[in-house]
Motif scaffolding. Structure first.
Motif, short mmCIF file in Angstrom:
data_model
loop_
_atom_site.label_atom_id
_atom_site.label_comp_id
_atom_site.label_asym_id
_atom_site.label_seq_id
_atom_site.Cartn_x
_atom_site.Cartn_y
_atom_site.Cartn_z
N LEU A 51 0.96 -1.20 0.27
CA LEU A 51 0.18 -0.19 0.15
C LEU A 51 0.78 1.37 0.34
O LEU A 51 0.31 2.37 -0.86
CB LEU A 51 -0.78 -0.03 1.06
CG LEU A 51 -1.64 -1.10 1.30
CD1 LEU A 51 -3.05 -1.40 2.85
CD2 LEU A 51 -3.01 -0.95 0.01
N THR A 94 -7.55 1.36 -1.61
CA THR A 94 -7.32 1.09 -3.19
C THR A 94 -8.50 1.93 -4.10
O THR A 94 -8.99 1.08 -4.77
CB THR A 94 -7.96 -0.62 -3.34
OG1 THR A 94 -8.70 -0.59 -2.67
CG2 THR A 94 -6.32 -1.13 -2.33
N ILE A 126 -7.89 -1.67 3.54
CA ILE A 126 -7.58 -2.13 1.16
C ILE A 126 -8.62 -1.70 0.43
O ILE A 126 -8.65 -0.92 -0.17
CB ILE A 126 -7.56 -3.98 1.13
CG1 ILE A 126 -5.86 -3.57 1.84
CG2 ILE A 126 -7.91 -3.97 -0.07
CD1 ILE A 126 -6.51 -6.15 1.47
#
Length: 606
Positions: A503, A535, A531
């Motif tokens: 990340l 993302t 996430i």
């Protein structure tokens, strides 16, 4: 076979000379110092001859003793400087060789590395390169000046007494012939030693890496015996080399002693008959010593070259392996670039090669067959299927660790075969299934993908991944060691560190391969939330077994035996894919409530 061996030997000699030629200026200086040292040495017997003549004639010595002493002192100082420069040349040559090997090995294709033992590759960087240094430091460069000394001594000896020269050369030629014969065997045996050392390094590397598994299975004694057998193999071959090398010294010693005694005996007779003066005999003997010293050095150099050629052969074997091709292909004077994070597989097939050494069965094993799918930018996609279905292989193809055997892969609308691998990898981050971590500190592990990440960024993402406890274990914080293979971290911590590392790279596409398999429920939820948050601006492709991770995906691809057998959302697949329903029930541990009430199977169960 003989032609191949000769070709290999010539290639090895060329490589050895190349190591020296790279430092030509330093080598020229060493040769000049050696020539000067040789000239000073050759002058000493002539001065001694003059001293003896003057003493015999009762003439004053004047400055001759001081001149002899000065030559010895200057020669010693020059010898020390020369020796330092030789060692420097050897160390620089070994550094260059290691740099080449390190760079080449770390750029080898992943399939090539998969078929090689780590310990053997390490041995080529460490042990095999060392024999080159030994060769260079054992008079290889000095030998050029040694030839000058030999020629100078021979000329002076011929001037003093040609008869004694014939006696001296007879024994010397016998020595040379014997050493050349012995060296041909040393070269072959040395290659065997280096190969055996590589095998030992591999065995030791394997045993240390698997120490917990070995001890848990109470197999430490058996594993120790296996490694010791490899060590015994090195010992056996090493003794053969030692026995052969040991022949060089006595052959040379016996020949030189016979020569010395013959010169003393015949020279004494010639002095008694008046054909030779005492001063000439003493001077001849001193020149004989000057001849013997560089000749012995040449013998040692020839033996060292024989050993070095074995190491060079193993080094060249690796350097001749093709590396990953990272140069972009120019199409129509334009270098293709990746425009977005969309992904398309068109009829992609892939086959793994068997590791080297396997001879039974087919040479290639099919993993993917005619796989086609499309992923849009910023889409969340999950890949599911039974073990061995090819899920991780798809991620490996996206990251270009492997190249498809057939079909086409488009990343950002561009065929990946027309883009440098580095360009593809600059846009992705990949968290592997076993979440490997490098030996070193937390910082070392976190900034692999983004060396410019600040301490604040690293600590913030660790906190969001529930890893503050790891930071608090040591006063060093980010500089705390994690141990070899990160053994000081739990499996779940290693996985979260790997996710944090990915990340921090801010990728446009994130590839996750079973990235939460070792996490507890709380940690998994934190990772999933992070996430999902981080993302939101990139494409996510995840291989997972847990329903919580899969069911929120925009698209789920179901693989079976290397083919995409179904695709859709969780709700759609529960209705249309028997395999997905089976996976959901058996692997994801879902209850009957996870089924859509409209499915025939649900009605039947009711």
């Amino acid at each position: 076979m003989k032609t191949t061996a000769n070709t290999s030997r010539r290639a090895g000699l060329t490589e050895l000379f190349r190591h020296v030629a790279v430092q030509r200026r330093l080598v020229v200086l060493i040769v000049l110092l050696s020539l000067l040292g040789s000239a000073l040495s050759l002058a000493q017997p002539l001065l001694v001859r003059e001293v003896i003549d003057r003493v015999s004639a009762s003439k004053p010595l004047e400055v001759l003793p001081w001149l002899v002493g000065g030559l010895i002192l200057v020669g010693g100082v020059l010898g020390g400087i020369r020796q330092y420069l030789i060692q420097r040349t050897a160390e620089t040559a070994i550094r260059r060789s290691r740099h080449n090997l390190i760079d080449h090995i770390l750029h080898l294709p992943v399939p090539t590395l998969d078929q090689r033992r780590v310990g053997d590759l390490v041995a080529r960087v460490t042990t095999d390169t060392t024999v080159i240094r030994n060769m260079l430091s054992q008079g290889f460069v000095e030998s050029f000046a040694g030839v000058f000394t030999i020629i100078g001594a021979l000329v002076a000896m011929l001037f003093l007494d040609p008869v004694l020269v014939i006696i001296a050369l007879g024994a010397a030629l016998v020595s040379v012939a014997a050493v050349v014969w012995v060296t041909s065997y040393i070269e072959r045996a040395s290659l065997g030693v280096q190969t055996a050392l590589g095998k030992l390094s591999s065995s030791m590397d394997r045993a240390i890496r698997a120490t917990r598994t070995v001890r848990a299975a109470n197999a430490s004694t058996r594993e120790s015996q296996r490694v010791k057998e490899d060590a015994n193999g090195v010992w056996t071959i090493g003794l053969r080399v030692a026995a052969t090398t040991a022949l060089v010294s006595p052959i040379s010693s016996i020949a030189m002693q016979v020569t010395f005694l013959a010169v003393i005996g015949v020279g004494g007779l010639r002095v008694a008959s008046g054909e030779l003066t005492v001063a000439d005999l003493v001077s001849f003997i001193l020149f004989l010593f000057l001849l013997i010293m560089p000749l012995g050095q040449l013998f040692g150099t020839v033996s060292a070259i024989g050993e070095a050629l074995g190491g060079v052969a193993r080094i060249n074997e690796i350097l001749q392996l093709p590396t990953e091709q990272d140069a972009p292909v120019v199409v129509g004077n334009v270098v293709p670039t990746i425009r977005d994070s969309s992904l398309v597989f068109r009829g992609v097939s892939f086959e793994y090669d068997h590791p080297s050494g396997e001879t039974e069965g087919p040479s290639r094993r099919s993993t993917l067959s005619d796989v086609s799918f499309q992923i849009e930018s910023r889409q969340r996609v999950a890949i599911v299927g039974p073990s061995g279905a090819g899920k991780s292989t798809i991620l490996n193809l996206i990251a270009r660790f492997y190249d498809a055997s057939d079909g086409q892969i488009l990343f950002g609308g561009t065929d990946v075969d027309q883009v440098a691998r580095s360009a593809v990898r600059a846009n992705i981050a990949y968290v592997e299934q076993d979440a490997p971590a490098v030996a070193g500190t937390l910082r070392d592990n976190l900034n692999i993908g983004n060396p410019d990440a600040s301490d604040e960024d690293m600590m913030a993402i660790l906190e969001r991944l529930n890893l503050t406890a790891v930071l608090q274990r040591s006063e060093l914080g980010l500089d705390a060691e994690v141990g070899e293979g990160a053994v000081l971290l739990s499996g779940g911590e290693r996985q979260r560190i790997a996710v944090a590392r990915a990340l921090l790279a801010n990728p446009s596409m994130l590839l996750l391969d079973e990235s939460t398999s070792n996490l507890d429920g709380v940690s998994e939820e934190k990772v999933r939330e992070l996430i999902a948050d981080v993302t939101s601006g990139c494409t996510l492709v995840i291989v997972a077994h847990r329903l919580a991770t899969v069911q929120s995906s925009d698209l789920i691809l179901v693989l079976d035996e290397g083919k995409v057998v179904a695709s859709g959302t969780h709700t759609e697949l529960m209705q249309t894919s028997p395999l997905y329903r089976e996976l959901a029930q058996n692997q994801f541990l879902t209850s009957e409530m996870a089924y859509d009430a409209t499915t025939p199977e649900h009605d039947a169960k009711r």
